[in-house]
Scaffold this motif. Structure first.
Motif, short mmCIF file in Angstrom:
data_model
loop_
_atom_site.label_atom_id
_atom_site.label_comp_id
_atom_site.label_asym_id
_atom_site.label_seq_id
_atom_site.Cartn_x
_atom_site.Cartn_y
_atom_site.Cartn_z
N MET A 54 19.94 -59.18 28.59
CA MET A 54 20.53 -58.79 26.67
C MET A 54 19.95 -59.55 25.86
O MET A 54 20.13 -61.32 25.70
N ILE A 55 19.12 -59.49 24.73
CA ILE A 55 18.76 -60.46 23.41
C ILE A 55 19.50 -59.70 22.30
O ILE A 55 19.17 -58.36 21.89
N ASP A 56 19.49 -60.31 21.10
CA ASP A 56 20.00 -60.48 19.98
C ASP A 56 19.34 -60.62 18.97
O ASP A 56 18.51 -61.71 18.96
N MET A 57 18.37 -59.79 18.38
CA MET A 57 17.28 -59.66 17.52
C MET A 57 17.87 -59.63 15.66
O MET A 57 18.47 -58.52 16.05
N LYS A 58 17.59 -60.36 14.92
CA LYS A 58 18.04 -60.58 13.87
C LYS A 58 17.14 -60.41 12.46
O LYS A 58 15.39 -60.89 13.02
N GLY A 59 17.21 -60.39 11.68
CA GLY A 59 15.82 -60.58 10.85
C GLY A 59 14.94 -59.95 9.89
O GLY A 59 15.01 -58.58 10.35
N GLN A 60 14.14 -60.14 10.40
CA GLN A 60 13.07 -59.38 9.62
C GLN A 60 11.60 -59.16 10.89
O GLN A 60 10.72 -58.95 11.31
N VAL A 61 13.17 -58.33 11.69
CA VAL A 61 12.83 -56.98 12.54
C VAL A 61 12.94 -55.63 11.88
O VAL A 61 13.67 -55.52 11.68
N VAL A 62 11.96 -54.37 12.51
CA VAL A 62 12.24 -52.89 12.36
C VAL A 62 13.18 -52.57 12.39
O VAL A 62 13.77 -51.92 11.80
N ASN A 63 13.69 -53.28 13.75
CA ASN A 63 15.39 -52.34 14.10
C ASN A 63 16.08 -53.78 14.34
O ASN A 63 15.96 -54.00 15.77
N PRO A 64 16.40 -54.61 13.50
CA PRO A 64 17.73 -55.26 14.50
C PRO A 64 18.48 -54.87 15.51
O PRO A 64 19.32 -53.71 15.00
N GLY A 65 19.07 -55.79 16.65
CA GLY A 65 19.57 -55.16 17.33
C GLY A 65 20.32 -55.80 18.55
O GLY A 65 18.78 -57.18 18.58
N VAL A 66 21.04 -55.73 19.78
CA VAL A 66 21.37 -55.80 20.66
C VAL A 66 19.82 -54.44 21.67
O VAL A 66 20.39 -53.75 21.81
N TYR A 67 18.97 -55.37 22.36
CA TYR A 67 17.95 -55.01 23.56
C TYR A 67 18.14 -55.41 24.30
O TYR A 67 18.42 -56.98 25.01
N GLU A 68 17.97 -54.25 25.48
CA GLU A 68 18.24 -54.74 26.93
C GLU A 68 17.48 -54.86 27.59
O GLU A 68 16.52 -53.57 27.65
N LEU A 69 16.38 -55.95 28.54
CA LEU A 69 15.25 -55.80 28.40
C LEU A 69 15.40 -56.79 30.03
O LEU A 69 16.49 -57.54 30.91
N PRO A 70 14.01 -56.28 30.42
CA PRO A 70 13.89 -56.77 32.47
C PRO A 70 14.02 -58.42 32.35
O PRO A 70 13.21 -58.76 31.01
N ALA A 71 14.73 -59.01 33.63
CA ALA A 71 14.63 -60.03 33.55
C ALA A 71 13.09 -60.58 33.75
O ALA A 71 11.93 -59.83 34.12
N GLY A 72 12.68 -61.85 32.69
CA GLY A 72 11.44 -62.02 32.99
C GLY A 72 10.55 -61.77 31.07
O GLY A 72 9.19 -62.51 31.58
N SER A 73 11.77 -61.03 30.92
CA SER A 73 10.76 -60.63 29.88
C SER A 73 10.42 -61.91 28.43
O SER A 73 11.23 -62.57 28.70
N ARG A 74 9.07 -61.76 27.46
CA ARG A 74 8.85 -63.46 26.92
C ARG A 74 9.01 -62.46 25.49
O ARG A 74 9.68 -61.27 25.10
N MET A 75 9.19 -62.76 24.61
CA MET A 75 9.54 -62.69 23.13
C MET A 75 8.52 -61.47 22.01
O MET A 75 9.19 -60.97 21.69
N GLN A 76 7.79 -62.01 23.02
CA GLN A 76 6.57 -60.71 21.95
C GLN A 76 7.32 -59.58 22.67
O GLN A 76 6.94 -58.14 21.77
N ASP A 77 7.91 -59.09 23.80
CA ASP A 77 8.20 -58.25 24.12
C ASP A 77 9.67 -57.33 23.22
O ASP A 77 10.00 -56.34 23.01
#
Length: 194
Positions: A54-77
């Protein structure tokens, strides 16, 4: 008479009737016995469980929020999951190649925005007057700003804090897996434990 016995024995051994009937049954039993063995390995491979983070995206992204990503994902994902950067985002402030660690919080600043430390860290830095990073309060991103601390060591420090508790002294950092005396020598003048 002995000749008749010999002929009967030769017929018995040359034309065995009972063996011809049992041979197909035996081979059929072998085939049936082997069939379950051939199907078992795929059944053992089926329960592969994909791990996520789980990653919490904040600030200047189109849809801030908490996202579930596969293990090994990179910041670009993570940025893509959040809809990408806004037109005001300072994309150079984010390392898009960074491998994401579970429970990471990322803030994308506006172009020209000066990123400030969280309130607790700022208070600690101003109280000490030295600008040292408090290893008891620092986020994963702040820890990775230290020399020799990458994503795995930063995650190990956070895990240590959760399992053991607060660091009583900066030297206690050497008890974290992956941080030895050599790494601590690089850090000792940059950190504090309050």
């Amino acid at each position: 008479m002995p000749t008749a016995v010999i002929v009967l024995l030769l017929i018995y051994f040359l034309f065995p009737q009972s063996k011809s009937e049992t041979a197909p049954a035996t081979s059929l039993e072998l085939i049936n016995a082997e069939s379950p063995q051939q199907t078992e390995p795929p059944e053992n491979e089926v329960p592969v469980i994909e791990t996520t983070l789980m990653i919490d995206m904040k600030g200047q992204v189109v849809n801030p929020g908490v996202y579930e990503l596969p293990a090994g994902s990179r910041m670009q994902d993570a940025v893509q999951a959040a809809g990408g950067f806004t037109t005001k985002a300072d994309s150079r402030a984010i390392n898009l190649a960074l491998v994401i660690v579970d429970e990471t919080s990322v803030y994308v600043p506006v172009v020209g925005e000066e990123i400030s430390l969280p309130a607790a860290s700022s208070q600690t830095a101003s109280a000490s007057g030295s600008g040292l990073i408090d290893i008891n309060l620092a986020s994963e991103t702040e820890l990775m700003e230290l020399p020799g601390i990458g994503p795995s060591k930063a995650a190990a420090i956070l895990a240590y804090r959760e399992e053991v508790g607060r660091f009583k002294t900066p030297e206690e950092l050497t008890e974290v897996t992956g941080i030895g005396d050599k790494t601590f020598e690089q850090l000792k003048d940059l950190i504090t434990a309050k």
